[in-house]
Design a protein around this motif. Structure first.
Motif, PDB file in Angstrom:
ATOM      1  N   GLU A   9      24.665  31.750  22.789  1.00 12.36           N
ATOM      2  CA  GLU A   9      23.646  30.852  22.250  1.00 12.36           C
ATOM      3  C   GLU A   9      24.367  29.649  21.645  1.00 12.36           C
ATOM      4  N   GLU A  10      24.327  28.525  22.353  1.00 18.11           N
ATOM      5  CA  GLU A  10      25.151  27.384  21.971  1.00 18.11           C
ATOM      6  C   GLU A  10      24.831  26.859  20.579  1.00 18.11           C
ATOM      7  N   ARG A  11      23.549  26.775  20.244  1.00 17.14           N
ATOM      8  CA  ARG A  11      23.184  26.228  18.937  1.00 17.14           C
ATOM      9  C   ARG A  11      23.658  27.142  17.817  1.00 17.14           C
ATOM     10  N   LEU A  12      23.529  28.446  18.013  1.00 16.24           N
ATOM     11  CA  LEU A  12      23.988  29.392  17.005  1.00 16.24           C
ATOM     12  C   LEU A  12      25.509  29.338  16.876  1.00 16.24           C
ATOM     13  N   GLU A  14      27.506  26.877  17.582  1.00 14.91           N
ATOM     14  CA  GLU A  14      27.907  25.612  16.963  1.00 14.91           C
ATOM     15  C   GLU A  14      27.662  25.638  15.459  1.00 14.91           C
ATOM     16  N   SER A  15      26.511  26.172  15.060  1.00 19.05           N
ATOM     17  CA  SER A  15      26.181  26.241  13.634  1.00 19.05           C
ATOM     18  C   SER A  15      27.149  27.133  12.872  1.00 19.05           C
ATOM     19  N   ARG A  18      30.769  25.661  12.834  1.00 17.98           N
ATOM     20  CA  ARG A  18      30.871  24.514  11.937  1.00 17.98           C
ATOM     21  C   ARG A  18      30.997  24.981  10.484  1.00 17.98           C
TER      22      ARG A  18
END
Length: 225
Positions: A9-12, A14-15, A18
């Motif tokens: 899950e790219e958004r997860l 990345e979050s 970060r």
């Protein structure tokens, strides 16, 4: 500390990466099970955050393969599934802990810190040179009990040096330990953090210093009080 995150899950991903980088961790991210297994075998990681449902090879298989390799790296498995059987299977296949989605970022980082403390093996939990003490799991640095305030990258460079006291480390070795694989900047960025650390250690009276080893790099040594 270098972490591997295997999450599709790219958004997860990345979050989470970060946030972890902001706290001073070095995080490599891959998005499928086969790449995750290969990366885990090739890299030296303090811990792995491993999603269960992955393309190519699921988290159970990745974990099992690493344990067959006798790779002891601590593994925190993430799963969107619920139920005691999935939790039991995660532990039975070799995971050290699990976390069901959705989860709190605060809980994730606390679980990681616990795994890193347990995964330290025979290494001391607190590293010391002179009057300087560094606790890698707690991300804490003190001089005679007083907190030495460092940026995440400063902490990473100092941790790299204090793990191998009196040994000369090249800029490339420090860069590989503190910056993740996506970094494409100049290796001389290390000099900026060495200069900042020298100033802070001197101001704190830490009775240690970072020496320049000509032609090679830097080493952390104790000095007489």
């Amino acid at each position: 500390m270098r972490l591997l995150m295997v999450e599709d899950e790219e958004r997860l991903a990345e979050s989470l990466s970060r946030g972890l980088r902001a706290e001073g961790y070095v995080v490599d991210v891959v998005g499928d099970g086969l790449s995750g297994l290969e990366q885990a075998r090739d890299g030296q990681y303090a811990a792995i955050v491993l999603d269960l449902m992955l393309p190519g090879m699921n988290g159970f298989r990745v974990c099992q393969e690493l344990r067959r390799d006798e790779n002891p790296v601590p593994i925190l498995m993430l799963t969107a599934k619920n139920g005691e059987y999935d939790e039991a299977e995660a532990l039975d296949c070799g995971a050290d802990d699990f976390l069901s989605k959705p989860f709190s970022y605060v809980v994730l980082t606390a679980r990681l810190r616990a795994l890193l403390r347990r995964g330290a093996g025979a290494r001391p939990a607190v590293l010391a040179v002179g009057d300087l003490q560094v606790d890698p799991a707690a991300r804490a640095c003190t001089v005679r009990g007083d907190t030495l305030r460092l940026t995440p990258k400063e902490f990473g460079v100092l941790e790299c040096l204090i793990r191998r006291p009196n040994q000369a480390l090249s800029k490339t070795e420090i860069l590989d330990s503190v910056w993740d694989s996506a970094f494409r900047g100049d290796v001389n960025i290390v000099e900026v953090y060495i200069a900042a650390l020298r100033r802070k250690l001197d101001e704190a009276g830490a009775h240690c210093l970072i020496e320049t080893v000509r032609g090679h790099g830097y080493r952390l040594v104790a000095v007489a009080g």
